[in-house]
Design a protein around this motif. Structure first.
Motif, short mmCIF file in Angstrom:
data_model
loop_
_atom_site.label_atom_id
_atom_site.label_comp_id
_atom_site.label_asym_id
_atom_site.label_seq_id
_atom_site.Cartn_x
_atom_site.Cartn_y
_atom_site.Cartn_z
N ARG A 184 45.54 30.33 27.46
CA ARG A 184 45.56 29.14 27.79
C ARG A 184 46.41 28.88 29.18
O ARG A 184 46.11 27.95 29.88
CB ARG A 184 45.65 27.96 26.86
CG ARG A 184 44.78 27.87 25.97
CD ARG A 184 43.38 27.25 26.28
NE ARG A 184 42.25 27.62 25.28
CZ ARG A 184 41.43 28.59 25.18
NH1 ARG A 184 41.50 29.59 25.55
NH2 ARG A 184 40.86 28.21 24.26
N ARG A 185 47.41 29.94 29.36
CA ARG A 185 48.26 29.80 30.51
C ARG A 185 48.19 31.11 31.09
O ARG A 185 48.42 32.16 30.89
CB ARG A 185 49.86 29.53 30.04
CG ARG A 185 50.03 28.49 29.43
CD ARG A 185 51.44 28.03 29.22
NE ARG A 185 52.33 29.26 28.66
CZ ARG A 185 52.54 29.24 27.25
NH1 ARG A 185 51.79 28.33 26.55
NH2 ARG A 185 53.18 30.30 26.76
N VAL A 186 47.42 31.05 32.39
CA VAL A 186 46.97 32.22 33.12
C VAL A 186 47.52 32.01 34.46
O VAL A 186 47.43 30.80 34.99
CB VAL A 186 45.38 32.49 33.02
CG1 VAL A 186 45.30 33.81 33.96
CG2 VAL A 186 44.89 32.53 31.67
N VAL A 187 48.05 33.09 35.12
CA VAL A 187 48.48 33.00 36.52
C VAL A 187 47.57 34.03 37.36
O VAL A 187 47.70 35.30 37.04
CB VAL A 187 49.98 33.31 36.69
CG1 VAL A 187 50.41 33.56 38.28
CG2 VAL A 187 50.78 32.08 36.09
N HIS A 188 46.89 33.50 38.44
CA HIS A 188 46.31 34.46 39.32
C HIS A 188 47.44 34.68 40.51
O HIS A 188 47.72 33.90 41.25
CB HIS A 188 45.15 33.75 39.98
CG HIS A 188 44.56 34.30 40.91
ND1 HIS A 188 43.86 33.60 41.96
CD2 HIS A 188 44.20 35.84 41.39
CE1 HIS A 188 43.15 34.41 42.93
NE2 HIS A 188 43.40 35.74 42.44
N VAL A 189 47.68 35.96 40.54
CA VAL A 189 48.64 36.56 41.87
C VAL A 189 47.46 37.12 42.85
O VAL A 189 47.27 38.04 42.85
CB VAL A 189 49.38 37.75 41.02
CG1 VAL A 189 50.62 38.24 42.36
CG2 VAL A 189 50.25 37.39 39.83
N ALA A 190 47.57 36.35 43.85
CA ALA A 190 46.50 36.52 45.03
C ALA A 190 47.13 37.18 46.08
O ALA A 190 48.36 36.83 46.20
CB ALA A 190 45.64 35.27 45.17
N GLY A 191 46.25 37.39 47.12
CA GLY A 191 46.64 37.82 48.35
C GLY A 191 46.86 36.70 49.33
O GLY A 191 47.09 35.66 48.80
N PRO A 192 47.20 36.91 50.71
CA PRO A 192 47.21 35.97 51.70
C PRO A 192 46.28 34.81 51.63
O PRO A 192 44.82 35.16 51.52
CB PRO A 192 47.22 36.70 52.85
CG PRO A 192 47.73 38.00 52.58
CD PRO A 192 47.20 38.34 51.23
N ALA A 193 46.60 33.53 51.63
CA ALA A 193 45.57 32.48 51.68
C ALA A 193 44.46 32.25 52.61
O ALA A 193 43.55 31.73 52.45
CB ALA A 193 46.15 30.92 51.35
N GLU A 194 44.80 32.96 53.82
CA GLU A 194 44.16 32.92 54.88
C GLU A 194 42.96 33.68 54.79
O GLU A 194 41.85 33.61 55.52
CB GLU A 194 45.00 33.68 56.25
CG GLU A 194 45.02 35.05 56.07
CD GLU A 194 46.25 35.63 56.99
OE1 GLU A 194 45.76 36.17 58.14
OE2 GLU A 194 47.32 35.03 56.84
N PHE A 195 42.80 34.65 53.71
CA PHE A 195 41.50 35.37 53.69
C PHE A 195 40.57 34.70 52.76
O PHE A 195 40.75 33.99 52.08
CB PHE A 195 41.88 36.85 53.21
CG PHE A 195 42.67 37.57 53.83
CD1 PHE A 195 42.49 37.84 55.06
CD2 PHE A 195 43.73 38.53 53.22
CE1 PHE A 195 43.50 38.62 55.86
CE2 PHE A 195 44.40 39.20 53.73
CZ PHE A 195 44.34 39.49 55.42
N VAL A 196 39.22 34.81 53.29
CA VAL A 196 38.03 34.31 52.98
C VAL A 196 37.98 34.55 51.37
O VAL A 196 37.84 33.83 50.50
CB VAL A 196 36.84 34.40 53.68
CG1 VAL A 196 35.61 34.17 52.80
CG2 VAL A 196 36.74 33.73 54.95
N HIS A 197 38.12 36.13 51.13
CA HIS A 197 37.82 36.38 49.46
C HIS A 197 39.11 35.92 48.86
O HIS A 197 38.63 35.71 47.72
CB HIS A 197 37.77 38.00 49.54
CG HIS A 197 39.20 38.76 50.03
ND1 HIS A 197 39.26 39.16 51.32
CD2 HIS A 197 40.27 39.05 49.37
CE1 HIS A 197 40.43 39.67 51.41
NE2 HIS A 197 40.91 39.77 50.46
#
Length: 342
Positions: A184-197
């Motif tokens: 129920r507690r998940v963190v999405h470790v993403a790349g730079p926010a500027e990219f469309v994907h």
């Protein structure tokens, strides 16, 4: 060693430079016997046609260009680009079209590279990677008349063909899977926010967690590096209510997370579940408890090959999707989470 010229071949063969030019370019005006003799001498001397001269004569540079605007240290450990380049090279095959790749320090430099390549006739077309939310490259290449294919999308514009992975569907499947495991507690470790994907994945993550009642879940942005990933994971895991699952935008950050979990005395998968997006084999599967989300790598590598051929063909007067039609539907191609190319 000096590069052999047509004059050297003519002197060795005892014929004029015009005869050599006719023979090497398949034009009439010399006998078959003379043509074969001139070709043999050219091979013996190690002669090859000049790309600059060829560009002046037929307008073709014989190269497809790719500019990667990422820090060099990130590229050194990121398997995605090497797989993508392999797919592009497979698409070009063993023909006369080469792949020209350059790394830039920021987007202004990247834009200047396209202008210079176009002005100097260095490439017949380009492949645009790392599509941005507000991407100045799209209008630049169309304004220059530089043939281009975008790896990313969908674009919603007919003047630029593109190929992309269905990141929203992939993220939704990952969250459904984690919810079924009880997270129920998940963190999405993403790349730079500027990219469309990145934006597409983050939006799909927010929609899925809201639908599934994962109200304490969130996305954090990094630079794709192992250091950036490790730092984000450490901050998340020492919080008052840490996540029980982490979803990573690439294998590099997921690998770093294994070390952080070990530092903090956490068991994977006993205390913490990890999902790595790329599925390129950089993260060990099985006993480590790291799941790999099939990011349609095979489909995107095939798309890279398809659109390398498309970009190579457009300079010669073909439409934006004509070469792509040889192996699939022209225009826009979507790689699904199971790797199929549509």
């Amino acid at each position: 060693m000096r590069r052999p010229t047509i004059a050297d071949i003519a002197r060795e063969a005892g014929v004029s430079k015009v005869a050599v030019s006719y023979a090497l370019n398949g034009r009439p005006g010399v006998s078959d016997e003379t043509r074969r003799r001139i070709a043999a001498i050219a091979r013996q001397l190690g002669w090859a046609p000049s790309s600059a001269a060829r560009a002046l004569s037929d307008g073709k540079a014989g190269a497809i260009g790719v500019v990667v605007d990422r820090p060099a240290e990130v590229l050194g450990v990121e398997p995605f680009f090497m797989r993508l380049m392999a797919g592009i090279q497979n698409g070009l095959g063993e023909g006369q079209t080469s792949l020209l790749m350059q790394v830039s320090s920021h987007q202004a430099v990247e834009l200047d590279i396209y202008r210079r390549w176009h002005a100097e006739r260095r490439v017949d077309g380009v492949l645009l990677v790392d599509l941005r939310v507000e991407d100045a490259r799209l209008d630049l290449v169309t304004g220059l008349g530089l043939p281009a294919v975008v790896i990313g999308g969908p674009l919603g514009r007919a003047d630029l063909p593109c190929a992309w992975t269905d990141d929203a569907a992939g993220m939704t499947e990952v969250l459904d899977y984690l919810a079924a495991l009880g997270h129920r507690r998940v963190v999405h470790v993403a790349g730079p926010a500027e990219f469309v994907h990145t934006s597409v994945r983050a939006q799909a993550f927010a929609a899925a967690t809201a639908r599934l009642g994962m109200t304490e879940s969130r996305t954090v942005h990094t630079d794709y590096s192992d250091e950036g990933g490790a730092s984000a994971v450490r901050r998340a895991l020492v919080a008052e209510r840490p996540p029980t699952a982490l979803v990573f935008d690439n294998d590099v950050m997921a690998t770093a997370a294994l070390g952080v979990a070990q530092e903090l005395g956490l068991s994977v998968p006993g205390d913490l579940s990890l999902v790595a997006w790329d599925d390129f084999g950089a993260v060990p599967a099985g006993p480590t408890g790291v799941e790999r989300a099939a990011q349609a790598g095979g489909g995107l590598r095939r798309a890279g090959g398809v659109h390398a051929a498309a970009a190579a063909g457009r300079r010669g007067g073909r439409g934006p999707g004509r070469r792509a039609a040889d192996v699939g539907r022209p225009g826009q191609h979507r790689a699904t989470p199971n790797g199929a190319l549509t």
